[in-house]
Design a protein around this motif. Sequence first.
Motif, PDB file in Angstrom:
ATOM      1  N   ASN A  17      41.327  42.146  46.283  1.00 57.92           N
ATOM      2  CA  ASN A  17      39.868  41.161  46.407  1.00 57.92           C
ATOM      3  C   ASN A  17      39.852  40.121  45.160  1.00 57.92           C
ATOM      4  N   ILE A  18      39.874  38.854  45.783  1.00 56.99           N
ATOM      5  CA  ILE A  18      39.599  37.957  44.691  1.00 56.99           C
ATOM      6  C   ILE A  18      38.214  37.039  44.794  1.00 56.99           C
ATOM      7  N   PRO A  19      37.206  37.789  44.082  1.00 58.99           N
ATOM      8  CA  PRO A  19      35.969  37.192  44.191  1.00 58.99           C
ATOM      9  C   PRO A  19      35.769  36.053  43.413  1.00 58.99           C
ATOM     10  N   LEU A  20      34.938  35.006  44.124  1.00 59.33           N
ATOM     11  CA  LEU A  20      34.471  33.612  43.496  1.00 59.33           C
ATOM     12  C   LEU A  20      33.002  33.641  43.491  1.00 59.33           C
ATOM     13  N   GLY A  21      32.329  33.327  42.461  1.00 60.16           N
ATOM     14  CA  GLY A  21      30.912  33.464  42.717  1.00 60.16           C
ATOM     15  C   GLY A  21      30.326  32.105  41.890  1.00 60.16           C
ATOM     16  N   ILE A  22      28.885  32.178  41.996  1.00 59.13           N
ATOM     17  CA  ILE A  22      28.392  31.169  41.202  1.00 59.13           C
ATOM     18  C   ILE A  22      26.842  31.697  40.845  1.00 59.13           C
ATOM     19  N   LYS A  23      26.298  31.349  39.601  1.00 59.81           N
ATOM     20  CA  LYS A  23      25.303  31.969  39.219  1.00 59.81           C
ATOM     21  C   LYS A  23      24.382  30.730  38.491  1.00 59.81           C
ATOM     22  N   ILE A  24      23.194  30.321  38.991  1.00 57.06           N
ATOM     23  CA  ILE A  24      22.267  29.166  38.713  1.00 57.06           C
ATOM     24  C   ILE A  24      20.808  29.729  38.306  1.00 57.06           C
ATOM     25  N   TYR A  39      31.756  34.837  47.137  1.00 55.98           N
ATOM     26  CA  TYR A  39      32.664  34.825  48.320  1.00 55.98           C
ATOM     27  C   TYR A  39      33.817  35.758  47.979  1.00 55.98           C
ATOM     28  N   ASP A  40      34.182  36.686  48.632  1.00 58.10           N
ATOM     29  CA  ASP A  40      35.343  37.735  48.141  1.00 58.10           C
ATOM     30  C   ASP A  40      36.085  37.883  49.325  1.00 58.10           C
TER      31      ASP A  40
END
Length: 67
Positions: A17-24, A39-40
């Motif tokens: 699994n390669i998670p990509l995320g954003i927190k704003i 997105y994972d």
Amino acid sequence: FGVNALSKDEDKWVSVNIPLGIKISPFGTLPDLYLLGEYDPMFIIADNMPVINCISLGFRYVLNKRE
């Protein structure tokens, strides 16, 4: 790494699994409120298995005080 632990017999698989995320934090009046997105893609380590795409959306509110 991921495993579908609830499956039985030959349906079990292992994934990378390669998670990509954003927190704003879009609201100036609520600096402890964050909007989250991730997105994972799950790359299955087996023959003829597709990539499973997972998307998560949510929010987080931090309750502790900043110093």
